[in-house]
Design a protein around this motif. Structure first.
Motif, mmCIF file in Angstrom:
data_model
loop_
_atom_site.group_PDB
_atom_site.id
_atom_site.type_symbol
_atom_site.label_atom_id
_atom_site.label_comp_id
_atom_site.label_asym_id
_atom_site.label_seq_id
_atom_site.Cartn_x
_atom_site.Cartn_y
_atom_site.Cartn_z
ATOM 1 N N ARG A 67 63.006 103.174 -45.860
ATOM 2 C CA ARG A 67 61.973 102.851 -46.641
ATOM 3 C C ARG A 67 60.726 103.479 -45.759
ATOM 4 N N SER A 81 56.650 110.641 -49.607
ATOM 5 C CA SER A 81 55.930 110.499 -50.685
ATOM 6 C C SER A 81 54.418 111.237 -50.600
ATOM 7 N N GLU A 132 58.156 112.732 -63.034
ATOM 8 C CA GLU A 132 59.517 112.184 -62.393
ATOM 9 C C GLU A 132 59.263 111.683 -60.840
ATOM 10 N N ALA A 170 58.621 108.160 -61.082
ATOM 11 C CA ALA A 170 59.211 107.193 -61.417
ATOM 12 C C ALA A 170 60.276 106.654 -60.297
ATOM 13 N N VAL A 171 60.172 107.837 -59.035
ATOM 14 C CA VAL A 171 60.929 107.607 -57.694
ATOM 15 C C VAL A 171 59.992 106.781 -56.887
ATOM 16 N N HIS A 172 58.712 106.890 -56.758
ATOM 17 C CA HIS A 172 58.009 106.302 -55.875
ATOM 18 C C HIS A 172 56.988 105.397 -56.164
ATOM 19 N N ARG A 173 56.867 105.187 -57.569
ATOM 20 C CA ARG A 173 55.901 104.273 -58.149
ATOM 21 C C ARG A 173 56.622 103.522 -59.195
ATOM 22 N N ARG A 174 57.678 102.906 -58.785
ATOM 23 C CA ARG A 174 58.333 102.178 -59.709
ATOM 24 C C ARG A 174 57.935 101.133 -60.547
ATOM 25 N N GLY A 175 56.865 100.647 -59.856
ATOM 26 C CA GLY A 175 56.207 99.411 -60.843
ATOM 27 C C GLY A 175 55.243 100.069 -61.717
ATOM 28 N N SER A 195 53.489 101.455 -65.143
ATOM 29 C CA SER A 195 53.775 101.355 -66.289
ATOM 30 C C SER A 195 53.768 102.734 -67.108
ATOM 31 N N SER A 196 54.643 102.817 -68.113
ATOM 32 C CA SER A 196 54.508 104.133 -68.739
ATOM 33 C C SER A 196 53.282 104.607 -69.288
ATOM 34 N N ARG A 222 51.649 106.106 -66.280
ATOM 35 C CA ARG A 222 52.068 107.251 -65.886
ATOM 36 C C ARG A 222 51.694 108.379 -66.759
#
Length: 559
Positions: A361, A368, A393, A396-401, A403-404, A407
Motif C-alpha cells: 500500500r 499515485s 480511470e 477508480a484505481v487510487h480514489r475508490r471511495g 463518488s461518480s 469523479r
C-alpha cells in the motif's frame, strides 16, 4: 518528364456523418532526382495525397482528377495495374518501421520477397540481393543481420531495412511519409544522408511528407504547403522557408522551436532564447532523486548495462530534460523513477521516501503521486472507453471511495485545464485529433494532482503548431500546480525551449548535465557537440553550412 504529376486531384471520404473532403484541386509534380516536401498540420491531407499516388486509398475514399506516376494514371486504375506499379515504379517508406515489417519473418526474407514479387529471379539470387541492399543502406554485418528478426534491430536499423525494401526494385518515385519522426537526431541525419545519396545515384524522385521543418530545410528542393486539403503555397525551399507568402505558412514557421546556437558565421539568425535555470530555487529535497543508479538486464556475457551509476534529481516546479541517442538509457531512467524498473545498484527516493524498499500500500501511495504522458496517445488510451472514462480511470484505481459525481466534476476540471471542451468527454479517443488525444493523455496524467510528471517523447509525433499548443498547456499547468517534470525527448530544440536543466546521456551514463541555456549552447563534451550538430534547423542556408561542417567533422573523426 515528371515522375509524379497530380492535376486537380480531389479526395473525399464517405463517413456516417456525410462526405469529408481530404483533398481539393491538388496539383503538384516531382521531377527525377528531386525532393518535394509536402508539409502542413495534421489533417491537412498530406498523407492522403501520398496514399492516392500509390493507389492505396481505403474503400470509403473516392478520388477524382488525375495522378500520373511515370506515365501511368493511378486514379481509377484497376488493382492489377496498381500492384505492378507498387514496389517497382513507386515505393513507400512509412513512419513506423515496426508496423511495416512482419515481426515473425527475418528481415532478409522480407526484402527477398519484395524482389521476387516484381522480378523473375531465384530464391538464392533474391537472398543475395537482399544482403547487398542491407549493405547499401549501411547495416553493419549485413549477412548476419539478414537472418535477424525486426525486434532484434534498433529503430534506426529497422528504418534502414524499410528503405532497403523500398529501393529493392529501383523505383523511380520514393514516397517517404514521416520517415524520421521516431528517430534520434544522429540517426535521423544518417537516414537523410542515405536518402540523399540514393536520389543522387539513381535519379529517384522523392515525395517527402513531414512536419519537421528542419528536415525540410536539410533535404528538400521544393516545398508544397497544405491547408485543409488544398495547396496554399509552393516554391523553392529557400523561398518558402525564408520568404513565405501565405499567412498560414508564416504561422506554421513561427511555431517551429528553433535551436539556439553559440554563433552563426553567416550572419543569418536561426536562434531563439534558451530557457535558463531559475536562480534562487529553494534548497529543499528533490521530488525524485536517483543516486548512483545502475541497471543491468540479463547475466554473464549477454548482460546489457542499461544504466551506469547515474545521478539525476528533479525539484518541485522544475523541468529536467533527458536527452541522448536511442539506447542511451533515457527511457530506462524514466522507468526507474516511475518504479517500473528496479535498479541493480544505487538508490531511488520519491517524495523523500525510498522507492526501492517500499512495498504494498505504501508503494501504491507513492506511485499515485506520479503522472505519465507517453509518446503515442493512441496506444496509451483504451479505445473501448470514452474520453471521460480514460481520464477517470486513475481515480477508480487510487480514489475508490470517490463518488461518480465527484469523479465527473474532476474530469471536467482537468478537461478545462488542458483546454478541451467538456463536450468531448463522451467521445471515443479515435474521434479526436492527434493533439486532442495527447491533451486527453495529459489530463489523465494530471487527474490525481501528481507531484511528479514523467513525459516520455510527448510531442514527437505532433505537427509543430499542435506541439506548440501542447507545450504551452503543459507549461501553464506546471506554473499553476507546481509539479516536477522529467521530460524525455530526442528533440533538442524542444528541450532547450521547455526545460530549465538538461541531462545528456550516452551508453547508459551521464555525459554532462547543467542549466539548459549553458549546456546546449556551450557544451563541454565532444559527444554533446556532435549531438547538437546533427539537429537540422529550419533555415536552408544555415542548415547547408551545418551539414557540411558536420560531414567534415565526421570525416576527420573517421580518418
Amino acid at each position: 518528364m515528371s515522375i509524379l504529376t497530380t492535376t486537380d486531384l480531389g479526395i473525399t471520404f464517405a463517413t456516417e456523418s456525410g462526405t469529408v473532403d481530404a483533398g481539393r484541386g491538388v496539383t503538384l509534380h516531382v521531377e527525377p532526382g528531386e525532393t518535394l516536401a509536402l508539409v502542413g498540420e495534421s489533417g491537412s491531407g498530406k498523407s492522403t495525397v501520398a496514399l492516392a499516388a500509390m493507389g492505396l486509398l481505403p474503400g470509403n475514399a473516392t478520388a477524382t482528377g488525375s495522378a500520373v506516376v511515370d506515365g501511368h494514371e493511378v486514379v481509377g486504375a484497376p488493382e492489377p495495374a496498381l500492384r505492378s506499379l507498387r514496389g517497382s515504379t513507386v515505393s513507400m517508406v512509412f513512419q513506423e518501421p515496426a508496423t511495416a515489417l512482419d515481426p515473425l519473418t527475418r528481415v532478409g526474407a522480407q526484402i527477398a520477397e519484395v524482389i521476387r514479387n516484381h522480378q523473375d529471379v531465384s530464391a538464392t539470387d533474391a537472398a543475395a540481393r537482399a544482403v547487398e541492399l542491407l549493405e547499401r543502406v549501411g547495416i553493419p554485418s549485413p549477412a548476419a543481420r539478414a537472418k535477424a528478426y525486426p525486434f532484434e534491430l534498433s529503430g534506426g536499423q529497422r528504418q534502414r531495412v524499410v528503405i532497403a525494401m523500398a529501393i529493392a526494385n529501383q523505383p523511380k518515385l520514393l514516397i517517404a511519409d514521416e520517415p524520421t519522426t521516431a528517430l534520434d537526431v544522429t540517426v535521423q541525419a544518417e537516414i537523410l544522408e542515405l536518402l540523399r545519396g540514393l536520389a543522387a545515384d539513381t535519379g529517384t524522385g522523392v515525395l517527402l511528407v513531414t512536419h519537421n521543418m528542419g528536415v525540410v530545410a536539410d533535404f528538400a528542393d521544393r516545398v508544397a504547403v497544405m491547408l485543409q486539403g488544398e495547396i496554399v503555397e509552393t516554391g523553392l525551399v529557400e523561398d518558402v522557408l525564408l520568404r513565405p507568402q501565405h499567412d498560414y505558412t508564416k504561422r506554421l514557421l513561427a511555431a517551429v522551436p528553433r535551436l539556439t546556437v553559440a554563433s552563426d558565421p553567416t550572419g543569418t539568425s536561426s536562434t531563439s532564447s534558451a530557457r535558463s535555470d531559475p536562480a534562487g530555487r529553494p534548497d529543499t529535497a528533490p521530488v525524485v532523486d536517483l543516486r548512483d543508479v545502475s541497471v543491468t538486464f540479463g547475466r554473464g556475457a549477454r548482460a546489457v548495462h542499461a544504466l551506469r551509476g547515474i545521478d539525476i534529481a528533479v525539484h518541485a516546479g522544475e523541468t529536467v530534460g533527458l536527452v541522448g541517442e536511442s539506447g542511451s538509457g533515457k527511457s530506462t531512467a524514466a522507468r526507474v523513477a516511475l518504479g517500473l524498473v528496479r535498479p541493480t545498484a544505487g538508490s531511488v527516493h520519491l517524495f523523500g521516501t525510498d522507492l526501492v524498499r517500499s512495498r504494498g500500500r505504501a508503494r501504491r501511495a507513492l506511485r499515485s503521486g506520479i503522472g505519465v504522458v507517453l509518446q503515442d496517445p493512441v496506444a496509451s488510451l483504451d479505445a473501448r472507453m470514452s474520453v471521460a472514462e480514460c481520464i477517470a480511470e486513475p481515480l477508480a484505481v487510487h480514489r475508490r471511495g470517490m463518488s461518480s459525481a465527484d469523479r465527473r466534476r474532476r474530469v471536467d476540471e482537468v478537461l478545462d485545464a488542458v483546454r478541451l471542451p467538456r463536450t468531448l468527454a463522451s467521445r471515443a479517443p479515435r474521434e479526436l485529433s492527434g493533439g486532442q488525444r495527447q491533451r486527453v493523455s495529459l489530463a489523465r496524467a494530471l487527474v490525481l494532482s501528481p507531484r511528479l510528471l514523467v513525459a516520455d517523447e510527448p510531442t514527437s509525433a505532433l505537427d509543430v503548431s499542435v506541439q506548440e499548443t501542447v507545450l504551452d498547456v503543459l507549461r501553464q499547468l506546471q506554473a499553476d500546480l507546481g509539479f516536477a517534470c522529467l521530460f524525455v525527448s530526442h528533440d533538442l530544440a524542444v528541450v532547450q525551449q521547455f526545460a530549465e536543466r538538461v541531462v545528456v546521456m550516452r551508453q547508459g551514463g551521464v555525459e554532462e548535465q547543467g542549466p539548459t541555456g549553458a549546456t546546449l549552447v556551450h557544451p563541454e563534451t565532444d559527444y554533446t557537440r556532435r549531438l547538437l550538430a546533427a539537429v537540422p534547423v529550419p533555415d536552408p542556408v544555415v542548415q547547408r553550412r551545418r551539414r557540411a561542417d558536420r560531414l567534415a567533422a565526421l570525416g576527420t573523426v573517421t580518418a
